[in-house]
Design an enzyme around this catalytic site. Structure first.
Site, mmCIF file in Angstrom:
data_model
loop_
_atom_site.group_PDB
_atom_site.id
_atom_site.type_symbol
_atom_site.label_atom_id
_atom_site.label_comp_id
_atom_site.label_asym_id
_atom_site.label_seq_id
_atom_site.Cartn_x
_atom_site.Cartn_y
_atom_site.Cartn_z
ATOM 1 N N SER A 327 0.832 -1.206 0.000
ATOM 2 C CA SER A 327 0.000 0.000 0.000
ATOM 3 C C SER A 327 0.861 1.249 0.000
ATOM 4 O O SER A 327 1.997 1.255 0.479
ATOM 5 C CB SER A 327 -0.924 0.011 1.215
ATOM 6 O OG SER A 327 -0.166 0.142 2.407
ATOM 7 N N SER A 1023 30.300 -30.786 -17.231
ATOM 8 C CA SER A 1023 29.726 -30.783 -18.595
ATOM 9 C C SER A 1023 29.885 -32.137 -19.280
ATOM 10 O O SER A 1023 29.960 -32.226 -20.510
ATOM 11 C CB SER A 1023 30.402 -29.699 -19.460
ATOM 12 O OG SER A 1023 30.271 -28.435 -18.873
ATOM 13 N N GLU A 1204 29.005 -25.776 -18.923
ATOM 14 C CA GLU A 1204 29.829 -24.828 -18.176
ATOM 15 C C GLU A 1204 30.540 -23.765 -19.011
ATOM 16 O O GLU A 1204 30.694 -22.637 -18.556
ATOM 17 C CB GLU A 1204 30.884 -25.604 -17.372
ATOM 18 C CG GLU A 1204 30.297 -26.477 -16.292
ATOM 19 C CD GLU A 1204 31.380 -27.249 -15.546
ATOM 20 O OE1 GLU A 1204 31.595 -26.957 -14.364
ATOM 21 O OE2 GLU A 1204 32.014 -28.125 -16.147
#
Length: 1273
Positions: A327, A1023, A1204
């Protein structure tokens, strides 16, 4: 809160817990309310973690489960995000879906700005946002616009003809927009008629809810509200719960009574007059924003100065979900020192209408209203009824500025509101009002500065004197909370200067392999049906565990008093190291780490014990009552400089050298020494550490359901901790809501603690860390201090380089020794330096232990190298890309510094294609022209290459196994050792099995990763997950296909199903294991040679940025990436990995900062303090290209690992910023190398630009004060 009610009571687990503080958007839901006055229905998005259930009387709440599912009908939003490949780990996806769904309920044909605003409050750590936006923009009529597709030049909206683009220049189409469900608003859920009837017929009555420790009162009339506030003056008023809620959750605030006046109509009234607008204090910020937007269109422009300033601030204040509930009155009376709106209200002469039992009064919002941190001049029983915002007068001008760690949805560093009025027809200042936020305990007024200017002409002489006055008036201690003192003070001058300049600072059915197939779980993730660890239903008798951590950085443990904790109702036990029946430590890289501290703690956040209780709240209450006696030990070590001074290292240290570096230094034309500091990076996976441990009740068996990257290691750890064989422990990983290296070592330790609790109590135990706990305990990317000494020739050839890396490892070794090894193995990046030496050290400090993170030391290693390249270029006064990088690159078959032979052909191809695709040459000239024409904005560009080694240097980690079953109906079940973390490994395994078995992917199901099905798995990391597990799945499928060969020959016209049934009848086994031995990789550090990697992934990236020199803010204008990933198994998945890694790297190098107090306490424990990239940080033009014609014989189907490498390419933005800063420094008369540490935050960027305003700030003398935060590393 609504979130816990949905998840625990209603079992609607699609709504996720991400942070608990409204900062990440994972818990977004749609709230709908009927407005009897207008007979309309209001839909708005909100954070369920902040919504009190007792505030939702009469509201309809829609969760992701309610809009569509796979059993009935998927909603178009869910489908489009999924098909656009916008869901990787999927944990953020339900929140994204609900934000977009709410927008469509309000505006079925949104524009692009609507979409970015709607998604602004949602964070994603995987995708890089581009595919999410791509999916959402299919709802926009602008979706085919040039700008929406990243081509601002010659835009159709400007009436220009769009330039023709060749087929090669067009971005790849990863999904078919013609094959999408249409949006049909008539099919959306209707608002419950009974709620309409209730709102129109039932009288409003006061509500009272009683909890264990709190009473919630909701009045319906202003008179009742006044009476309640009179009786309970200390009771807070709660509207959106965006202030009180986080204080209760994170700061332990307690209020016996809370008053919620959300149904008091007087607080929502709006009155427009010729003098201005009076807005009810209960109106949400979104309502205020919409109201002011309307007024700006309705009334003359000269009267809207204050309104437009407020709109500028409102556009960046919080996310959409926060603005929908917070608010305007609450924002004002919260009186935060860095408030965005209060300086504007105060400078704009706004007034508050206040009511109490004594009557009504007006209070001017000025310097007397804000009296301290979070304090105002309001009396405890006074209630803000409304705020009056006047229109601007003739000759009056208003400006508002803000600077924040992130362009949107971030708390501001410094804000200001400035109003000036001139004497009619002259430049003489009649009135001046300047207020700042972020430079004191509350909103402060520059009263003396204003007085010195009033009555004088607005000219250079007046402003010059005003700067001096302002520096004296707005002063900050060097130890000011929040730090950044020089930056904050310079911004106060900058904003005054911007008022002078009149500028606005805007922040603005065939072979499935090789096809862009959607992530196999994307739809279920988008519908909320995908099950994550904490979504598993609660088991009978289940307990919850909360960890108790050290509050001291280095101390002996004298005693642990658990007596008070055990008295808390619901607390069952407290687990200490004495309860561990087996090994009390884990060993990483040969160094032991206690599971629970036994005699000594070595960092704030060191796990000491754990409280087990019936509910998490009870466990948390018990944890707060555990009393730990400490005796502080002398000399804690926090920084690498302190570690070097005290020789506090983990051994061994590493060194590698080729050639004769020292001799080469004597023969070069130039020698230069420099350094760069790289800060740490929090993983910020969306799903925090989560697990459920279930004892089976017989033969000491445990089932462990958890979110981790290495289930076998967790299995072994639990078995050793409990002193039982590994065959009694089975670990199950369905999916992981993001990991990035952070769910291996610490996950196993937390799982061990949880298992001890389950073992001791004989009951299932659930452990889910809160975001702050997770960030405190689990560590981050290693901060690194990198030093270089480089010898080079006049033509730019680098002949010698000596690099030193000091990694801040934290209090335990963890994987630090492996990280510093990888740092050295990648220090050459793409450059052939004949004489090269590197040394790396893992520094032992009293900070939480750092661990693996995507890239595993490579992003730190290569940043130091590229910074060295940059320094050479600046020293020679030449272009870094063409005259330094290119001349020093590997050109032909070469040996690395560890004597591994490779061919850099594809590296050079990536480099050349990147320069071509990015139009590097002509853009360089355009940037130079732009910089000549703009004093305070500069553009920069950088192109960065990468050569990244794939696989584990320890060869045994490269093996993998699989288990494939064919059932009699022809369906196939595949198990393998990789864990699905969003990287799409399950999708790729499905593609592999589909190709090898020659069947549709729809017949194949990938089951959870389970140590009982596939034992002795290796981590999903480096990876290498697809490389290893793909070969194992391929091996098993080949075996099965060969077994079916006789059956196929017998019935060549048969179908897959008939062949399978026939094979079963002929007693042919339909189950097979697969195995992949992996590459025999090694590295001999004594001989300084080896083959630590199977192959290299190559790439290049060009990024252009625009920097505001006065504030340090930047925008990534364009990024072009060219990657060699071989023959992609799934281009959509791989491009998603490329984009996600790049954005994560952008965060590492430009915005993400971990802050520690001088006593080693982590300040940044959630999204409100720690900023990861958001939608607003995507490059305006983002192009990804895959190198064509690339083969890789070392991996499955000639593909390459990609998870990666691209993260480091985010540094192209860092070096582009540095390029822009260099242009600014030239105009300040400064040339040559300069220091810009990473991340290149607005603070560092602004100070490095060395503008006249930063030069005015006197530097604090080092050692004369204690800084607010440590300079890590």
């Amino acid at each position: 809160m609504l979130l816990s009610y949905l998840r625990e009571r209603l079992r609607l687990t699609g709504t996720k817990y991400g942070c608990g503080g409204g900062g990440c958007g994972a818990c977004t839901v749609m709230v709908s309310r009927y407005q009897p006055g207008t007979k309309t229905i209001l839909h708005f998005s909100a954070n369920a973690c902040l919504l009190p259930v007792c505030q939702l009387q009469g509201a309809a709440v829609t969760t992701v489960e309610g809009i569509g599912n796979t059993k009935t009908r998927v909603h178009p939003v869910q489908e489009r995000i999924a098909k656009a490949h916008g869901s990787q780990c999927g944990f953020c996806t339900p929140g994204m879906v609900m934000s977009m769904y709410t927008l469509l309920r309000n505006k079925p044909q949104p524009n692009m700005e609507d979409i970015t605003v709607a998604l602004g409050g949602n964070l994603c750590r995987c995708t890089g946002y581009r595919p999410i936006v791509d999916g959402c923009k299919t709802f926009s009529p602008e979706s085919n616009c040039c700008q929406a597709n990243g081509n601002g030049a010659g835009c159709c909206l400007n009436g220009d003809s769009s330039p023709e683009r060749s087929e090669n220049e067009l971005p790849p189409q990863l999904f078919d927009q013609e094959d999408l469900l249409p949006l049909d608003p008539t099919q959306d859920l209707i608002f419950p008629p009974e709620l309409i009837l209730m709102a129109e017929t039932e009288p409003q009555v006061s509500q009272l809810f009683r909890g264990e420790r709190m009473v919630w009162v909701s009045p319906v009339s202003l008179e009742e509200l006044i009476q309640l506030k009179t009786s309970h003056p200390q009771a807070p008023l709660v509207m959106g719960n965006t202030n009180i809620g986080p204080d209760i959750k994170f700061k332990g605030a307690w209020h016996p009574i809370i008053i919620s006046p959300t149904r008091v109509q007087e607080l929502f009234e709006v009155t427009k007059t010729p003098q201005g607008v009076c807005i009810g204090a209960g109106c949400s910020l979104s309502v205020v924003k919409a109201l002011l937007e309307g007024l700006v269109q309705e009334i003359p422009e000269e009267k809207t100065e204050i309104y437009r300033s407020l709109l500028q601030q409102l556009g960046n204040l919080g996310g959409q979900q926060i603005r929908n509930v917070a608010s305007i009155g609450g924002n004002i009376v919260s009186a935060y020192p860095n408030s965005d709106l209060n300086p504007v209200f105060a400078a704009g002469n706004c007034t508050l209408n206040v009511v109490s039992k004594r009557g009504r009064q007006e209070i001017l919002l000025n310097k007397d209203f804000f009296v301290g941190f979070g304090k105002t001049s309001l009396k405890p029983d006074e209630i803000v009824l409304s705020v009056f915002i006047p229109v601007s007068r003739q000759g009056e001008f208003m400006r508002a500025f803000r600077q924040a760690p992130r362009k949107e949805n971030a708390l501001a560093t410094v804000t200001t509101g400035m109003r000036v009025m001139f004497t009619e027809g002259s430049s003489v200042v009649k009135e001046l009002s300047i207020y700042y936020g972020g430079v004191g305990p509350c909103t402060v007024s520059a009263t003396k500065t204003c007085a010195a200017v009033i009555g004088r002409k607005w000219d250079e002489q007046t402003l010059s004197e005003a700067y001096t006055q302002l520096l004296d008036e707005i002063s900050l201690s060097p130890s000011h909370p929040g730090g950044q003192v020089e930056f904050r003070r310079s911004l106060t001058l900058t904003y005054l200067a911007n008022l002078k300049f009149g500028t606005w600072i805007c922040q603005s059915g065939d072979d499935p392999v090789g096809r862009p197939i959607m992530h196999r779980s994307a739809i279920s993730q988008a519908t909320g049906e995908a099950v994550y660890c904490d979504d598993i239903p609660k088991m009978d008798g289940e307990l919850h565990i909360v960890l108790v951590t050290s509050t001291r950085p280095h101390a002996k443990i004298l005693d642990i008093d658990i007596s008070e904790a055990l008295q808390v109702p619901g607390v069952v036990d407290v687990i200490t190291s004495k309860d561990i029946p087996g090994k009390k430590f884990r060993t990483f890289t040969g160094i032991d780490e206690d599971i629970l501290a036994q005699n000594e703690v070595s960092c704030v956040g060191h796990m000491v014990c754990a409280v087990v209780a019936d509910t998490r709240k009870q466990a948390k209450r018990g944890a707060a009552l555990v009393k730990i006696g400490y005796e502080d030990l002398p000399g804690p070590v926090f920084t690498v400089e302190e570690a070097i001074e005290k020789q506090s290292f983990f051994l061994p240290q590493r060194m590698i050298e080729r050639g004769n570096v020292d001799e080469a230094f004597d023969k070069v034309d130039h020698v230069y020494e420099g350094e760069i500091r790289l800060g740490g990076q929090e993983h910020f996976y969306m799903e925090t550490q989560s697990m459920v441990v279930v004892p089976s009740g017989e033969e000491r068996e445990l089932k462990v359901y958890l979110s981790c990257q290495h289930p076998t290691y967790t299995q072994e750890s639990i078995a050793e901790t409990l002193g039982i064989p590994s065959n009694r422990v089975s670990c199950h990983v369905k999916r992981v809501g993001g990991a990035f290296g952070g769910k291996v070592t610490k996950t196993s330790i937390i799982a061990c603690i949880t298992s001890v609790a389950a073992w001791k109590t004989g009951r299932a135990v659930r452990c889910v860390l809160e975001r702050g706990e997770d960030m405190l305990i689990t560590g981050a990317r290693h901060p690194v201090l990198g030093k270089h000494k480089v010898g080079f020739m006049n033509d730019g050839r680098i002949m010698a380089a000596d690099l030193h890396y000091y990694a801040n490892s934290g209090n335990t070794a963890d994987e630090s020794l492996l990280v510093i090894e990888k740092i050295l193995l990648h220090l050459d990046n793409a450059y052939n330096v004949p004489n090269l030496r590197g040394r790396s050290v893992a520094c032992k400090t009293n900070l939480p232990s750092n661990t693996a993170f995507r890239g595993f030391g490579v992003p730190q290693s290569m940043l130091v190298t590229e910074n060295m390249i940059n320094d050479v270029a600046m020293k020679l006064g030449c272009n870094a890309e063409e005259q330094i990088r290119e001349i020093n690159m590997y050109k032909e078959v070469s040996l690395t510094h560890y004597k591994f032979e490779f061919d850099p052909k594809n590296l050079l191809r990536c480099w050349d294609e990147c320069k071509e695709k990015s139009d590097y040459g002509s853009r360089r000239k355009s940037i130079a022209q732009f910089n000549q024409q703009n004093r305070w904005k500069k553009r920069g560009m950088a192109t960065i290459p990468i050569k990244y080694g794939i696989a584990f240097s320890d060869g045994f980690l490269n093996q993998a196994a699989s288990l494939v079953h064919i059932y009699k109906d022809g369906s196939v079940l595949v198990s393998h050792g990789g864990t699905e973390m969003g990287q799409g490994i399950h999708t790729k395994m499905q593609q592999v099995a589909s190709r090898e078995l020659h069947i549709p992917a729809s017949l194949i199901h990938i089951t959870e990763t389970n140590t009982s099905a596939v034992p002795n798995t290796c981590p999903s990391a480096a990876s290498f997950g697809t490389d290893a597990n793909g070969m194992a799945v391929k091996d098993a499928c080949e075996t099965l296909y060969q077994r079916l060969e006789p059956v196929r020959k017998q019935n060549p016209e048969g179908t897959w199903q008939t062949w399978v049934k026939s094979a079963f009848i002929q007693k042919i086994s339909l189950s097979a294991t697969g195995y992949y031995r992996g590459h025999d990789l090694h590295m001999d550090w004594e001989k300084q040679e080896g083959q630590p990697y199977a192959y290299y992934t190559y790439g290049a990236c060009c990024s252009e940025v625009e920097v505001d020199c006065l504030t340090g803010d930047y925008r990534t204008v364009r990024t072009d990436i060219v990657m060699d990933i071989g023959r992609s198994i799934n281009p959509s998945v791989d491009i998603g990995q490329i984009e996600g890694a790049f954005i994560q790297g952008l965060g590492l190098y430009t915005m993400e900062e971990l802050k520690f107090s001088p006593s080693g306490v982590l300040y940044t424990r959630g999204p409100s303090q720690y900023k990861i990239p958001a939608v607003c940080d995507i490059p305006l033009q983002f192009n990804v290209y895959l190198l064509s014609g690339s083969d890789n014989p070392h991996a499955i189907y000639s593909s390459k690992g990609i998870g990666e490498p691209v993260l480091f390419l985010g540094s192209s933005v860092f070096f582009a910023i540095k390029d822009a800063v260099a242009a600014a420094r030239v105009e300040a008369g400064m040339v040559g190398p300069f220091t810009l540490d990473s991340p290149a935050t607005p603070e560092r960027t602004c100070l490095a630009c060395n503008t006249p305003f930063t030069q005015k700030i006197p530097a604090s003398k080092q050692g004369s004060f204690q800084p607010w935060a440590l300079n890590i590393p």
